[in-house]
Design a protein around this motif. Structure first.
Motif, PDB file in Angstrom:
ATOM      1  N   ASP A 121       0.879  -1.170   0.000  1.00  0.00           N
ATOM      2  CA  ASP A 121       0.000   0.000   0.000  1.00  0.00           C
ATOM      3  C   ASP A 121       0.912   1.214   0.000  1.00  0.00           C
ATOM      4  O   ASP A 121       1.656   1.435   0.962  1.00  0.00           O
ATOM      5  CB  ASP A 121      -0.887   0.021   1.248  1.00  0.00           C
ATOM      6  CG  ASP A 121      -1.856  -1.148   1.290  1.00  0.00           C
ATOM      7  OD1 ASP A 121      -2.340  -1.544   0.224  1.00  0.00           O
ATOM      8  OD2 ASP A 121      -2.115  -1.660   2.401  1.00  0.00           O
ATOM      9  N   CYS A 122       0.854   1.996  -1.087  1.00  0.00           N
ATOM     10  CA  CYS A 122       1.783   3.110  -1.260  1.00  0.00           C
ATOM     11  C   CYS A 122       1.026   4.431  -1.377  1.00  0.00           C
ATOM     12  O   CYS A 122       0.082   4.541  -2.154  1.00  0.00           O
ATOM     13  CB  CYS A 122       2.619   2.917  -2.524  1.00  0.00           C
ATOM     14  SG  CYS A 122       3.377   1.296  -2.657  1.00  0.00           S
ATOM     15  N   LYS A 123       1.476   5.416  -0.599  1.00  0.00           N
ATOM     16  CA  LYS A 123       0.916   6.761  -0.659  1.00  0.00           C
ATOM     17  C   LYS A 123       2.049   7.728  -0.935  1.00  0.00           C
ATOM     18  O   LYS A 123       3.135   7.603  -0.365  1.00  0.00           O
ATOM     19  CB  LYS A 123       0.229   7.125   0.656  1.00  0.00           C
ATOM     20  CG  LYS A 123      -0.983   6.279   0.960  1.00  0.00           C
ATOM     21  CD  LYS A 123      -1.600   6.687   2.279  1.00  0.00           C
ATOM     22  CE  LYS A 123      -2.798   5.821   2.594  1.00  0.00           C
ATOM     23  NZ  LYS A 123      -3.394   6.160   3.883  1.00  0.00           N
ATOM     24  N   PHE A 124       1.781   8.709  -1.788  1.00  0.00           N
ATOM     25  CA  PHE A 124       2.786   9.683  -2.198  1.00  0.00           C
ATOM     26  C   PHE A 124       2.436  11.053  -1.621  1.00  0.00           C
ATOM     27  O   PHE A 124       1.266  11.422  -1.555  1.00  0.00           O
ATOM     28  CB  PHE A 124       2.847   9.747  -3.724  1.00  0.00           C
ATOM     29  CG  PHE A 124       3.292   8.449  -4.333  1.00  0.00           C
ATOM     30  CD1 PHE A 124       4.613   8.262  -4.694  1.00  0.00           C
ATOM     31  CD2 PHE A 124       2.401   7.408  -4.530  1.00  0.00           C
ATOM     32  CE1 PHE A 124       5.038   7.059  -5.248  1.00  0.00           C
ATOM     33  CE2 PHE A 124       2.810   6.203  -5.085  1.00  0.00           C
ATOM     34  CZ  PHE A 124       4.137   6.031  -5.442  1.00  0.00           C
ATOM     35  N   PHE A 125       3.488  11.803  -1.243  1.00  0.00           N
ATOM     36  CA  PHE A 125       3.294  13.084  -0.571  1.00  0.00           C
ATOM     37  C   PHE A 125       4.184  14.159  -1.178  1.00  0.00           C
ATOM     38  O   PHE A 125       5.277  13.861  -1.662  1.00  0.00           O
ATOM     39  CB  PHE A 125       3.629  12.953   0.919  1.00  0.00           C
ATOM     40  CG  PHE A 125       2.749  11.977   1.643  1.00  0.00           C
ATOM     41  CD1 PHE A 125       1.604  12.410   2.288  1.00  0.00           C
ATOM     42  CD2 PHE A 125       3.057  10.625   1.670  1.00  0.00           C
ATOM     43  CE1 PHE A 125       0.788  11.509   2.953  1.00  0.00           C
ATOM     44  CE2 PHE A 125       2.249   9.721   2.336  1.00  0.00           C
ATOM     45  CZ  PHE A 125       1.105  10.161   2.968  1.00  0.00           C
ATOM     46  N   ASP A 126       3.718  15.415  -1.093  1.00  0.00           N
ATOM     47  CA  ASP A 126       4.555  16.527  -1.525  1.00  0.00           C
ATOM     48  C   ASP A 126       5.409  16.989  -0.348  1.00  0.00           C
ATOM     49  O   ASP A 126       5.336  16.432   0.752  1.00  0.00           O
ATOM     50  CB  ASP A 126       3.714  17.663  -2.132  1.00  0.00           C
ATOM     51  CG  ASP A 126       2.784  18.347  -1.143  1.00  0.00           C
ATOM     52  OD1 ASP A 126       2.988  18.224   0.088  1.00  0.00           O
ATOM     53  OD2 ASP A 126       1.846  19.016  -1.604  1.00  0.00           O
TER      54      ASP A 126
END
Length: 168
Positions: A121-126
C-alpha cells in the motif's frame, strides 16, 4: 637510520597520493536525513533514501515453514530517482514532479528462506506532507510471483524487517 628516510618518505607520498585520487574519483555519499521515529536503512542506485518505522514491524502469522509479516517504509526521492520512476512507470510527469516522498506498507512472506513481497500500500506526498491521491497504489501479488531479487533494495528492506520481526 638515514637509509630508512627515503623509503618512508616515498611510502607516505604514495599513501597521500592514493588518498587524494580516491577523494577526487569517488562520488560523495549522500547523508541520510535524520527523522524522528524512522531508522535509515539504505540508498538505492538513483539516490533515493529508504527508512523504516521500527515500531511498525508486525508478525502476521507463522508456521514451521512460513512467516508472514509487514512493515512501514518511508522513501525520499532524489531528482534522478523521480525521473527514473516517471520513465519506468509512465506516470504523468506534472503530477509526479510534486512528489517528495512516499510511505509504503509492505507485506512480506518468507517460505523456507525464499523471500517474497505479497502486497504493498503506497501513498505519495509533496514536500508539505500533503497526500497526492492520484498516485496512491494498492497492489497484491499472485502467490506464483517471483522471489525478491538478491542484492536489491527490496531485499535490503525485507532483510531489515525480517531480522527484527518477533518470531514464535
Amino acid at each position: 637510520m638515514k637509509k630508512y628516510i627515503f623509503p618512508i618518505g616515498v611510502l607516505i607520498f604514495v599513501a597521500a597520493l592514493a588518498m587524494l585520487i580516491t577523494h577526487f574519483t569517488q562520488g560523495s555519499k549522500p547523508e541520510p536525513k535524520i527523522m524522528e521515529g524512522w531508522k535509515h536503512i539504505s540508498f538505492d542506485q538513483t539516490g533515493n533514501s529508504y527508512y523504516i518505522d521500527p515500531q511498525s514491524i508486525v508478525n502476521d502469522g507463522e508456521t514451521d515453514d512460513e512467516l508472514l509479516f509487514h512493515a512501514t517504509f518511508y522513501k525520499i526521492y532524489s531528482e534522478k530517482g523521480r525521473n527514473e520512476f516517471i520513465k519506468s512507470y509512465n506516470v504523468d510527469e506534472n503530477i509526479f514532479a510534486k512528489v517528495d516522498h512516499e510511505i509504503d506498507v509492505m507485506y512480506f512472506r518468507d517460505l523456507d528462506g525464499i523471500k517474497f513481497v505479497t502486497a504493498a500500500d503506497c501513498k505519495f506526498f509533496d514536500v508539505n506532507e500533503n497526500e497526492i491521491p492520484e498516485l496512491k497504489i494498492n497492489v497484491k501479488f499472485d502467490e506464483k510471483n517471483k522471489p525478491i531479487p538478491g542484492k536489491s533494495i527490496g531485499e535490503n528492506l525485507y532483510d531489515y524487517a525480517y531480522q527484527r520481526v518477533k518470531k514464535n
